[in-house]
Design an enzyme around this catalytic site. Structure first.
Site, mmCIF file in Angstrom:
data_model
loop_
_atom_site.group_PDB
_atom_site.id
_atom_site.type_symbol
_atom_site.label_atom_id
_atom_site.label_comp_id
_atom_site.label_asym_id
_atom_site.label_seq_id
_atom_site.Cartn_x
_atom_site.Cartn_y
_atom_site.Cartn_z
ATOM 1 C CE LYS A 48 -3.793 -1.892 0.441
ATOM 2 N NZ LYS A 48 -5.384 -2.117 -0.638
ATOM 3 C CG ASP A 49 4.503 1.701 2.009
ATOM 4 O OD1 ASP A 49 4.106 1.662 2.778
ATOM 5 O OD2 ASP A 49 5.405 0.919 1.805
#
Length: 457
Positions: A48-49
């Site tokens: 998700k970064d």
């Protein structure tokens, strides 16, 4: 300093370029090579970064996010972590709404990174004012200079994976990939990667991991959004009760559902056999490969994406008590003591042979139990159960005043604390609904049929 070592100006530049690692021991029964795209090598320990940074930078570029602003997002934890990294580096405030099934570790980590957390109930529909979707929207409306990324419908999500994750996988496999497998939540990862890979080779198969209680699989196969498919589930990070705009169903070849139990056990197996300490959804994603291995050929090459790190699930899938409470742990090595440990500190309820049946009924009602051992001079000589009492009372209501010894049946079998479950479970019959466990030093406890079902179900 090693001149080949890359130096970054800030933590955000370390996002991406995660390794592809071959799976060996867990994939021995898979007919082709299986590689893991291990996304916990991102600085925020999840895939998700990538999309969190993309959503922020796109919003900065078009003016939706201004200096000193507040980012407000509904998250299962990992997107929140990616946003927390960006907020820390860029000087924004972060508010995360999360549902109450998410692990405490995720919430604690986000708080440590400076985020403010709103915990919302899981078992409410998305449109409910208390859902984590609705709370995020409401806060966005109430707080000036705030930005709601909305990872579900913000197409910067899947664009991030089209621009980074997809190309990395293509290059790392030298274009030999035939199947891409990943859990589906917001849909950004699967759709972005699928778009890139299918542009390179339309024959690449895209498989999505879904969970029971989610709408994705049936909607993909029938086009019907079936509310009957929606119910509470335990797996974190995949499945939805909505259809996020980021899910491009036309790019996905199939969805496969994996149970909560299988996802948890497979994550633990990956840790023990591959040294990969992974999140819950990683077990579900690998479960798809296991369940569909009959569709694979020796010439195929599978890449399965593992979303996040196991540190966020230490209190859940990596905690034996949590797993045992949900009936997820294999029972092969259980012994009688394991079935009474949780309530062995409580006294064993019993009734004396000379006590009236009314006392037995009072104990059963007060403690919500269905059977009692009958004792004489601290020796177990018989038993009473609710069926015996009911039959007696129907035949003669005055039986309530009779003595326990007059209505008792055979005593419950007694087993030792170390008796394996395979042996003592055979003692449960239509006429015997409990066994007594000798714990030593004259101490005994009881295992009922319900205890057995709860542990083995």
């Amino acid at each position: 300093m090693n001149p080949s070592k890359k130096v970054f100006d800030n933590i955000l530049q370390a996002i991406g370029n995660t390794p592809l690692i071959r799976l060996n021991r867990v994939a021995q029964d898979i007919p082709c090579p299986v590689y893991a795209k291990v996304e916990y090598f991102n600085p925020g320990h999840s895939t998700k970064d990538r999309m969190a940074l993309k959503m922020i930078e796109d919003a900065e570029r078009d003016g939706r996010l201004k200096p000193g602003g507040t980012i407000i997002e509904c998250t299962s934890g990992n997107t929140g972590m990616g946003l927390a990294l960006a907020a820390a580096v860029k000087g924004y405030k972060l508010i995360c709404t999360m549902n109450d099934k998410q692990s405490k570790e995720k919430m604690d980590i986000l708080r440590a990174m400076g985020a403010e957390i709103y915990v919302c109930p899981t078992n409410v529909p998305p449109e409910h004012p208390d859902s984590y979707y609705s709370v995020a929207r409401r806060l966005n409306q109430q707080i000036p200079n705030s930005f709601f990324p909305n990872q579900y419908d913000n197409l910067s999500n899947r664009q991030a994976h089209y621009e980074t994750t997809g190309p990395e996988i293509w290059e790392q496999t030298e274009g030999k990939i035939t199947h891409f497998v990943v859990g589906v939540g917001t849909g950004g990862t699967i759709s972005g990667v699928a778009k890139y890979l299918k542009e390179k080779n339309p024959d690449i198969k895209i498989w999505g991991a879904d969970t029971y209680g989610s709408v994705f699989k049936k909607y993909h196969e029938t086009g019907i959004f079936d509310n009957n498919e929606i119910y509470s589930y335990i797996t974190e990070g995949i499945g939805e009760d909505i259809l996020p705009a980021n899910v491009d169903f036309s790019l996905i070849d199939l969805f496969e559902k994996v149970t909560d139990r299988d996802g948890a056990l497979l994550a633990r197996e990956l840790a023990k056999k591959e040294g990969l300490f992974l999140g819950y959804s990683a077990g579900s994603a690998f479960g798809v490969v296991r369940q569909l291995k009959h569709l694979l050929k020796p010439t195929d090459l599978v890449v399965v994406l593992f979303h996040d790190h196991g540190s966020r699930y230490v209190g859940k899938i990596y905690n034996d008590d949590w797993m045992r409470e949900r009936g997820f742990l294999p029972q092969n090595n259980k012994v009688a003591k394991d079935f009474v440990d949780r309530h062995s500190r409580l006294p064993l309820l019993r009734i004396g042979v000379g006590e009236p049946v009314s006392n037995a009924i009072r104990l059963m009602r007060k403690y919500s139990i269905s059977q009692l051992p009958v004792v004489k001079d601290d020796t177990f000589i018989g038993s009473l159960d609710e069926r015996t009492l009911l039959d007696a009372l129907i035949e003669d209501p005055s039986a309530v005043d009779r003595l326990a010894g007059e209505l008792m049946r055979k005593p419950f079998p007694i087993v030792e604390a170390t008796t394996p479950v395979e042996e003592f479970r055979q003692l449960f019959t239509a006429d015997c609904g409990a066994v007594l466990v000798h714990l030593g030093d004259g101490e005994y406890h009881i295992i009922t049929r319900n205890d057995l079902i709860a542990q083995l179900g």
